[in-house]
Structure formats: C-alpha cells, structure tokens
Design a protein around this motif. Sequence first.
Motif, short mmCIF file in Angstrom:
data_model
loop_
_atom_site.label_atom_id
_atom_site.label_comp_id
_atom_site.label_asym_id
_atom_site.label_seq_id
_atom_site.Cartn_x
_atom_site.Cartn_y
_atom_site.Cartn_z
N LEU A 1 0.96 -1.02 -0.03
CA LEU A 1 0.04 -0.02 -0.08
C LEU A 1 0.82 1.14 0.06
N ALA A 2 1.99 1.33 0.80
CA ALA A 2 2.71 2.37 0.88
C ALA A 2 3.70 2.57 -0.47
N ARG A 3 4.03 1.42 -1.10
CA ARG A 3 4.56 1.69 -2.47
C ARG A 3 3.66 2.33 -3.62
N GLU A 4 2.45 1.88 -3.39
CA GLU A 4 1.51 2.46 -4.30
C GLU A 4 1.13 3.80 -4.15
N MET A 5 1.25 4.22 -2.57
CA MET A 5 0.93 5.56 -2.36
C MET A 5 2.22 6.26 -2.71
N GLU A 6 3.45 5.90 -2.65
CA GLU A 6 4.44 6.68 -3.13
C GLU A 6 4.28 6.90 -4.91
N ASN A 7 3.79 5.77 -5.53
CA ASN A 7 3.89 6.27 -6.85
C ASN A 7 2.64 7.32 -7.22
N ILE A 8 1.79 7.25 -6.58
CA ILE A 8 0.73 8.25 -6.72
C ILE A 8 1.17 9.64 -6.19
N LEU A 9 1.64 9.61 -5.07
CA LEU A 9 1.91 11.01 -4.46
C LEU A 9 3.41 11.59 -5.04
N GLY A 10 4.17 10.70 -5.58
CA GLY A 10 5.34 11.52 -5.97
C GLY A 10 6.19 12.17 -5.05
N ASP A 11 6.66 13.17 -5.96
CA ASP A 11 7.53 13.97 -4.72
C ASP A 11 6.59 14.63 -3.69
N ARG A 12 5.28 14.83 -3.90
CA ARG A 12 4.50 15.43 -2.81
C ARG A 12 4.43 14.65 -1.44
N LEU A 13 5.06 13.45 -1.59
CA LEU A 13 5.11 12.64 -0.28
C LEU A 13 6.27 13.31 0.42
N PHE A 14 5.99 13.39 1.87
CA PHE A 14 7.13 14.41 2.76
C PHE A 14 7.86 12.95 3.22
N TYR A 15 7.22 12.39 3.94
CA TYR A 15 7.75 11.11 4.81
C TYR A 15 6.88 10.19 5.32
N GLY A 16 7.32 9.04 5.40
CA GLY A 16 6.44 7.90 5.99
C GLY A 16 7.06 6.72 6.50
N GLN A 17 6.32 5.98 7.30
CA GLN A 17 6.81 4.82 7.92
C GLN A 17 5.57 3.77 8.20
N VAL A 18 6.02 2.57 7.68
CA VAL A 18 4.84 1.46 8.00
C VAL A 18 5.46 0.26 8.52
N THR A 19 4.81 -0.52 9.25
CA THR A 19 5.30 -1.62 9.87
C THR A 19 4.32 -2.88 9.29
N VAL A 20 5.35 -3.94 9.00
CA VAL A 20 4.78 -4.95 8.32
C VAL A 20 5.09 -6.31 8.98
N LYS A 21 4.59 -7.53 8.58
CA LYS A 21 5.07 -8.72 9.49
C LYS A 21 6.28 -9.10 8.89
N TYR A 22 7.13 -9.81 9.63
CA TYR A 22 8.39 -10.14 9.09
C TYR A 22 8.06 -10.95 7.69
#
Lengths: 418, 418
Positions: free
Chosen positions: A40-61
């Motif tokens: 989901l985060a990568r998809e949001m990166e693609n959509i937001l492009g350089d408008r994305l300031f910063y982020g962090q997500v937690t996933v299962k090992y």
Amino acid sequence: MIQRKILRKNDIIKIGGSSWDLDKYRHIYVIGAGKAAAYLAREMENILGDRLFYGQVTVKYGHAIPCRRVRVVEAGHPLLDENGLEATAQILQLVKTAGSQDLVFCLLSGGGSALLEKLPEGISLTDLRKTNHMLLSCGADITEMNSVRKHLSLVKGGQLARAIAPASCVNLILSDVIGDTLDSIASGPTVADLSTFETAWQVLEKYQLVEKLPAAVQLYLQQGLRGKIPETLKPADPVFEKVQIIIIGNNWEALEVAQATARACGFNTLILTSRLQGEAREVAKVLAAVVKEIILNNIPLLRPACLLLGGETTVTLSGSGKGGRNQELVLAALLAMQDVQSDYLIMSCGTDGTDGPTDAAGGMIFPEIWTSAQQKNLNARAFLQNNDAYHFLEQTGGLIKTGPTGTNVMDILLALVP
Amino acid sequence: MIQRKILRKNDIIKIGGSSWDLDKYRHIYVIGAGKAAAYLAREMENILGDRLFYGQVTVKYGHAIPCRRVRVVEAGHPLLDENGLEATAQILQLVKTAGSQDLVFCLLSGGGSALLEKLPEGISLTDLRKTNHMLLSCGADITEMNSVRKHLSLVKGGQLARAIAPASCVNLILSDVIGDTLDSIASGPTVADLSTFETAWQVLEKYQLVEKLPAAVQLYLQQGLRGKIPETLKPADPVFEKVQIIIIGNNWEALEVAQATARACGFNTLILTSRLQGEAREVAKVLAAVVKEIILNNIPLLRPACLLLGGETTVTLSGSGKGGRNQELVLAALLAMQDVQSDYLIMSCGTDGTDGPTDAAGGMIFPEIWTSAQQKNLNARAFLQNNDAYHFLEQTGGLIKTGPTGTNVMDILLALVP
C-alpha cells in the motif's frame, strides 16, 4: 493489489466519491501497519510522487518490499514483539511533527493490531501477552476482548487519530474482517471506541479474570476506572472532524476480480458469499455438496462452472500436524469428493499468501490428488485427523505457494467444473 | 407424497419409463417397510383397486394410517424390536405363497433397515443390538458396518428378493440417502451385496471387535466363514432377473416441488444442493453467510429470494438437552444472524415430520425469534451448547410440528428473504 482505484489528476487525488487537493496541504505523510502495508505504501509513493514528505509503515516479518520514501519496518505477528513497539514509537514520533496544515495517509490492513501498539508505562510485553492469552481462552467474544485490549493500549480505540491531530487524517483500509467492521480492523486505531474502562473491567469480572491479571495490568485498569487515565476516543470527539475512513479493498472486491477472470476464461460464475464462516472441515462438506450437484445436475450453475466463495473459516486443533484453515478445508473436501470420477478443481487460499503457520497460501484438490494419495498409500482421513493437511498436500501436489501477495482480504475459495 | 407419478390405464401400470400389464399376473401383493410404507401402501391400494390380492407393511410406531387390504403393523425404530421381527416373519410367510405368475410390489423407504429384519437362529435381539452398538462406536464407515449387518440378517443383502422368488418383484423406493445408493436404503433387502462373510470378518478384526462380540454372533459368523451358511445374494444371482427397482421419490424431487411452490408465491429461487452434509451448527454458518449476502447484495439471488437446500446434516452430541439436527441447525443460524435487522426466515425440517427424538419436524427462525429470546432472557448460545434447541425454539415460537408426513426423503432447508 489495491482494489479500489486511487486516481490522481494534477494535484487532485480521487478515491471513490472523495477527493483531496494536495495543493491545500503543506506536508503529506504516509504511515501504516498490517500485512499489506508495504505494498500500500509503495502504491501511495507512486501516486504522491514528490508530494510525499515522509512515511513509515510496519509489516509482518517477510512482508517488506523496497520503498523509496517510506521506511518499511518488519515486526512480530501474530504476536507483538519489541520491534513492533519500537516501530510504533517511531510512527508516533513522526506524526507528532505533522501540524494542522498537513495530511496523513494512514494505511491499515489485517495484522495491524499486533503490528501497531504502544503500551502504557509499567505494562510489559509479557503482561500484555499473558492478558491476551487469558482473554483468548476464557470464552469472551471479540467485542468483549477488544474492549479490554483497547484499554491496555495507547494507540488503539481511536488514540492514533488523537496523535495525528491536528493534522488531517485519511485512512485507507484494506479490510480482512467480515462485514468490514471498522473498529475491528487493526483494533480501530483511528475509529471511535464505544467501550470504556468500566466495560473492560466488567468483562474481566464476568470471566473471573481480575484476580489472575498481571499486577501491573490490574493496577492500570483500576487507575483508569478512577478516571486517572484518559479514555479511548468517543464518537463525539472533535479529533474525528479531520478523520476520514475509506475501505479501499475487501473480500467482495477480490471475489469480483476473480469472477471477471473466470468469465474471461469462459466459465459460468456464481458468487455464493463473501462472509463465509465455520469450521473448515465442515464448510468443506457443504462446498462438496454444491460441487457434486453442479457435476451431476448443472445446479446451481451450468457447466463449465466456477463457483466462488470468500470469508474466513476456522480450525479447532486436535492433532499435532502442520496446516492452515485453507489446506484443511481442501483436504476435507477431497474426502467428501472421493467418489467423484469426473473432473473438478477446488481451491482455497488466504489472499495474503499465508495459510496458518506454513509457507503455503492454501491448497487445491482434483481427482488426480486422490489417485496420487492412493498410489502413495496416504490415508487422507488420518492426515485430516492430525490437522496435517500440509504434509498430505505436499506429497500429492496440492499445495499452493505464492509468497506474500501484498494484500490481505481474508480467503478466496473457488470450485471449477469444466 | 409419492413424487413420481404412478399411472394406471386399464390394466397397464406405468411408472417412469416402465410398465406392467396386470393382466399377465395371477396375484398381486404389496409388502414393504419404512417410515413412509403406510402412505405408499394406501397409494398402491388406490392404484391397484381390487387387483390387489393381499399385503402387509411395517412402519414406525405412530406412522400407521388405515388401509383397506394392506395390513399395517407398527414396530420399533430406530431400534428393532420384537414387533418388527414378528411383522417381518409374517411378510416372509406371505411372499412364500407367491408363485412364478405372481407380482410383488415391495415398498421401501428410510427406516426399513430396523423395521424389516429376520435374525439367524441362535442370535437374539440383544446380541444384535450389542453388535450394532459396537459397530456404531468403533469408527467403521457405513459400508463396513453394512457388510457386518447384512451377514447377521436373513433378509438384508438381497435375501428378501430370494424369499420373493419365483414371483416377479417390483421395488418402489423412496430414497432417504444421499446419491440414492440402493444398497443403503433399508440395507438393500432386494439389492445384490458385494460383501461376503470374509469382508464382514475383516471389518470386525480391523476394529478389534471379534473378541468382544456376543458368543452367538461370533459362532454364526465363523460358520459363515466356513461356508456353512448361504451367502447374501451376489449380482449374478438369477433371482435378480425378475427384480426391478424404481426410485419413486427422493430429496431432489421434493426440492423441485418446494421450488415450484416458492416461484408460484413470487420468489426468485435457487437450489444449492440436494446432497447437504456436515455438522449442523457449522452448516448453519455457511447458510447464514449466503443469506446475509442475499440481504446485503442480492447475491447469489435477487430478492425476493428463496434459497433451497436438501440433504441430511449430523449432530455431535455434547450436551444433555432435547433437539434434532434441523432444530440445532436453525438455532445455530440464529446466532449467526443475530446482527441482522431486516426480515428473513430460515427453516430446516425432516421431510418425514420427525427431527431427532422430538415431536417436531424441525424449526424456523426470523428476527422476532431473536427479539423474543432477548425479552425472555434466553441465552441462545447456552441452549446450543447443551444441544437443547427444542426448548429454545419451543419458548420462542420456532418449532415446526407436522406429525408424520408419509414421506421420508431426508431434510429440506429453506431461506426466504422478502
């Protein structure tokens, strides 16, 4: 697989009927937790492009994938671990920097409950695990359990939304629960909680757990009862004025995609339900009964037929084997279908690519699986009794392995009759 | 309810594709056994009129109805009793008088296995019951159990056909088993048996029952092994040249009648299966999942919807309450449907009018049942855990009582969504 399209045109982002003008916000953050959070985060990166300031997500090992601007951290699931606590602390730190002109996209999916947690001071990971274990074995229902869990957490029950305020918050949720009940998905960190410390305490009294609680948990809840600890967020809380929640995918949508694919392959299709529940081996008998009717009478569906069901079954363990609910279901279906000579295929898989504590997503059966078992002298009934579907399917060619899929919308079951 | 029409025109009787010219036979007999045998006998009386020479059938206590020429005897079911043995002796006596120019209509329906029995000399009713009890609790499957039962009987496994010979024999069978497997209905008294004394013995050895058998049973089977007792009838037996078998009704046909009725009432209909199996309370969850999908999404069926299923579920007893598989199923469905506000009705009934050891045919649920239970402070889950669906449904208005219906084609389940 994000099932509801997120569209961007210039600075306008559209999801379903809602839209956001990115121009109106200073910084845009992405946070999240759950098995599917990295995709989901990568998809949001693609959509937001350089408008994305910063982020962090937690996933299962094992569920991390490389992202550019969003930091992806792996942690324990289904059991919360120190990594999960540390990652959550970092996420809370991050959103603290967001102000009233900022926008936080919060990406939640199944598994988020264990992956996103902040414990009250004095309560240890061991205390929480003990309490959770007691809750799981006392007979309390999910609403009762959640009322306690939410009151032993500083993020659940809407408290993440409080941390995000005064920034605007848009929750994009991939639902892994039947009925998409929002306060159940990841224990509702951005959703109002109707329960109180009083409710939680009553549950513990009802199941006679108060005396058995770890001392720190008992003490903390008693302080909560005396009003010395802030409550979880209630529906009228002004924080929610800047919170929006959008279900971007669920089991139903996955079924529709599967249905469209089956149609394109020339199958007549029928979705029976997206709310399947029940003991896997018994659900299998019902499914087999319908598949046999298709084979013999073209009912309820004309051949070539593709029957689709979604939901999540359960397994009551009695043996010591290896398997998962989907593998167990298809093994039980094989026993119910053993007298069928003509061709068919029954498949059941977790959409997240994981079925129980195995490396398989699920399993599939067809007449050759039965033949192969006979040739290898494998007793299907004995494997089922030992909850050992994995080893049966492994030896007969019935395992399905996909690896982490990046989504998590419960299970999909499919029966094909050519 | 005889579902396949039996037509008579002058002296010609037609059933499906077969026909008989009554003119060609000297005497015409009617014999039979099973819960529906009395209704079947009366129908045959109406059809045969004064061409009916004589007849006798055995039914379960409470299932007799007055007949003119056919004697109707009541006996024990599900446990064979002395009356059943005596009635069978009379039937065997009767068919002995039939010669090669005579025709015997043999009416069989579910329950016939206990109602039609002749024991070998030296084996008592107690011996048989003990053996049956051991078989039922050892884990043997139905085919294994039947191989033993047929070899402790002088009517099962085709032996009734031997008694009827040299007369012609037409079996009219109302099927109460999934797949209409002929050798299972009433233990196949007129159907060839593929098992032998050797097979039966191997089953008893496999489950380590040989030592525990009543002495007389052990002795008899050992004599059989040594070839001192005639085998059950095998497929090549010339007796079968004059035996015809016709299924005159089964679950599928009952479903079709129900479907036609629902259509006439304006419902869209869908039959899911006539082969339903599985633990009643788990099957209920699957059914509820489909009904909810209809309510919420008009899937798999457009409202007003009538969903139909047939078959026979099972109940694993753990409590001490009163109920039957149909009542237990609807009670479990009520729990699964408790969050549903809109209108619906789910019904499950035994077509014979009997559900378990109760005077009800089954049960039904709808939203008002849940409301009524709340008002009366009845804990549905506790009733279910105690297998006490009868008392729950009795107090909330969910019992269905029809009395004996005269047919017996397993269960019918129906869900209505207006």
